[in-house]
Motif scaffolding. Structure first.
Motif, mmCIF file in Angstrom:
data_model
loop_
_atom_site.group_PDB
_atom_site.id
_atom_site.type_symbol
_atom_site.label_atom_id
_atom_site.label_comp_id
_atom_site.label_asym_id
_atom_site.label_seq_id
_atom_site.Cartn_x
_atom_site.Cartn_y
_atom_site.Cartn_z
ATOM 1 N N ARG A 145 0.621 -1.291 0.016
ATOM 2 C CA ARG A 145 0.225 -0.079 0.182
ATOM 3 C C ARG A 145 0.894 1.358 -0.004
ATOM 4 N N GLY A 146 2.073 1.006 -0.012
ATOM 5 C CA GLY A 146 3.125 2.202 0.115
ATOM 6 C C GLY A 146 2.994 3.109 1.281
ATOM 7 N N LEU A 147 2.722 2.320 2.518
ATOM 8 C CA LEU A 147 2.537 2.813 3.777
ATOM 9 C C LEU A 147 3.637 2.345 4.605
ATOM 10 N N THR A 148 4.880 1.961 4.274
ATOM 11 C CA THR A 148 5.960 1.467 5.221
ATOM 12 C C THR A 148 6.561 2.665 5.982
ATOM 13 N N ALA A 149 6.055 3.923 5.837
ATOM 14 C CA ALA A 149 6.369 4.968 6.849
ATOM 15 C C ALA A 149 5.575 4.713 8.087
ATOM 16 N N ALA A 150 4.771 4.127 8.011
ATOM 17 C CA ALA A 150 3.887 3.934 9.422
ATOM 18 C C ALA A 150 4.566 3.160 10.515
ATOM 19 N N TRP A 151 5.430 2.616 10.172
ATOM 20 C CA TRP A 151 6.504 1.797 10.923
ATOM 21 C C TRP A 151 7.364 2.727 11.919
ATOM 22 N N GLU A 152 7.506 3.690 11.442
ATOM 23 C CA GLU A 152 8.710 4.794 11.781
ATOM 24 C C GLU A 152 7.853 6.048 12.477
ATOM 25 N N PRO A 153 8.592 6.878 13.187
ATOM 26 C CA PRO A 153 8.056 8.130 13.922
ATOM 27 C C PRO A 153 7.419 9.053 12.807
ATOM 28 N N PRO A 154 6.565 9.851 12.998
ATOM 29 C CA PRO A 154 5.647 9.977 13.913
ATOM 30 C C PRO A 154 4.610 8.907 14.369
ATOM 31 N N TRP A 155 4.458 7.845 13.354
ATOM 32 C CA TRP A 155 3.394 7.003 13.469
ATOM 33 C C TRP A 155 3.825 6.030 14.566
#
Length: 481
Positions: A145-155
């Motif tokens: 889904r192109g959402l690997t940023a969810a694992w990192e801060p701020p999420w």
């Protein structure tokens, strides 16, 4: 006449007198029951019901029954003044309800020791989730889904393991007692009475209050699982978490919002992350969790953003449920912000779907160049139910009355153009639509807050962060026959 007389008339008279006394007693009981029920309903002390007047010297059996054993006589009871104990006892409403007019009991403080313990156990829970090994389905889903940023801060997403008690046992080992685990909503009791984890086998995202403190979680289940399993699971309400006043993404996007980013209201946390992932700091995705948008949500947003000088974009799914959510959002934000737009998402897709199918450029386009006024979406949604009656004048008038409350929620300066557009669309006189709006305004005046910052905005010469495009051409109306 002596009691031994067997005259039929005397016996009948005695029976009638006894019946009369019984009826009086029953009437008195009925009045007392009515007074007690009224007191319970209104919260006022029960008013004594005067006893029926009895002939001098006549004694009620009840008086003899309650008289002290050492007493040989007792005067009849007269009024509540003589017996204040019967009238001064307050009535406690059932089910613990507060009597009307009674002062409110103080609410538990959210800043006391109990609050600090709840915040502390949530911090430990987040650390636990972050330390868990992520299963393949979780990493694959966010990557696709192109959402690997969810694992990192701020999420700072984590993973709740599939076992029944891993988190519960870990938090117990950290010194947290069961009372705190239950109060925080991190554990719950099973049918056997044992504590089990609330979140199991889910991607878990922290929910934060304005200062960044974790107050709850929202968990996303694996795709393709049991259809009875809820897609998203939220923390239950607690002393620090209220879902009706918490927007996912508000704390994480606070800095961008104060710098001029456009708020984008979406339906789920993954959509909020998608918006932020592809727009940098131009847009900030915000999602209510487990509920539709409330006025409390808008109030929370208004504490971060000057709504009166901002445009809000609504990016709900492009389907029937998403359209209904968009209308609900319009009802909450109309009159409070400079503009309201609906993102141009393809039919049946949400922002994270668009990101997966069309890439970052497609989602950015949906949020910028493919928008339309949210009022038009709300009007279309309400007119749908009148589609088969618009060929008659009376049907169009009724449709206008159904739409009027939407226009009434706009700022007064915006209503004129909306009235003109609706009158043209329904082939009605502007005065007809204007009258319908005038009727709807008083009903909403207490709900729509005044635009207190208008004068300040004019003095400062500020402009909305994102100006809405020109209104799209309304669909052709059907003229009466």
């Amino acid at each position: 006449m002596s009691e031994g007389s067997n005259d039929p008339l005397d016996e009948a008279a005695a029976q009638l007198a006894h019946l009369a006394r019984a009826l009086l007693s029953a009437s008195e009981v009925g009045l007392r029951i009515h007074a007690t029920r009224t007191a319970r309903r209104t919260g006022t002390p029960a008013v004594a019901v005067p006893e029926p007047r009895r002939p001098r010297g006549e004694e009620d059996d009840r008086d003899r029954a309650v008289a002290p054993a050492t007493s040989t006589s007792r005067s009849p009871r007269r009024t509540s003044a003589a017996h204040p104990a019967r009238t001064s006892t307050p009535v406690t409403p059932p089910s613990g309800r507060r009597p009307a007019g009674a002062p409110h009991a103080p609410r538990p403080s959210t800043r006391g020791p109990a609050s600090s313990r709840l915040l502390g156990v949530h911090r430990d829970a987040l650390d636990f989730f972050r330390e868990q090994e992520r299963p393949a389905w979780a990493t694959d889903m966010l990557r696709d889904r192109g959402l690997t940023a969810a694992w990192e801060p701020p999420w700072s997403a984590g993973y709740a393991p599939a076992g029944w008690t891993q988190l519960t046992q870990h938090l117990r080992s950290r010194g947290w007692d069961d009372e705190v685990l239950l109060a925080a909503g991190l554990s719950r009791r099973s049918r056997t009475g044992n504590l089990i984890d609330h979140f199991r086998d889910r991607i878990v995202l922290p929910l934060r209050r304005a200062d960044g403190q974790v107050i709850g979680f929202v968990g996303r289940c694996a795709p393709g699982g049991d259809p009875r399993t809820p897609k998203y699971l939220n923390s239950p309400a607690s002393g620090v978490y209220d879902k009706s006043a918490t927007l996912f993404g508000l704390a994480e996007g606070r800095a961008a919002l104060t710098s001029g980013a456009v708020p984008v209201l979406v339906e789920g946390p993954m959509d909020a992350i998608a918006v932020a992932a592809v727009t940098g700091e131009a847009f900030v995705g915000l999602a209510p969790c487990g509920t539709s948008l409330t006025r409390a949500h808008v109030d929370e947003l208004g504490r971060v953003v000057d709504l009166a000088s901002s445009t809000v974009v609504v990016a709900t799914d492009h389907d029937a449920a998403g359209d209904a959510a968009a209308v609900k959002a319009f009802e909450r934000i109309a009159g409070r912000c400079a503009g309201q737009l609906r993102a141009g998402l393809p039919e049946g897709l949400d922002p994270s779907d668009v990101l997966r199918r069309e890439g970052p450029a497609g989602l950015r386009e949906a949020l910028t160049t493919r928008t339309r006024p949210l009022l038009d979406v709300a009007v279309d949604h309400r007119l749908m139910r009148w589609a088969d009656q618009l060929q008659w004048v009376q049907g169009r008038v009724r449709a206008a009355r159904h739409v009027a409350p939407l226009i009434a929620q706009l700022k007064e300066s915006e209503r004129g153009s909306a009235v003109t557009a609706l009158a043209q669309r329904l082939d009605l006189m502007e005065s007809t639509v204007s009258d319908a709006v005038a009727v709807a305004v008083p009903e909403l005046s207490r709900e729509v807050p005044p635009d207190a910052s208008t004068s300040r905005r004019i003095q400062e010469g500020s402009t909305p962060t994102l100006r809405p495009p020109a209104a799209t051409t309304a669909p052709p109306h059907t003229r009466g026959r």
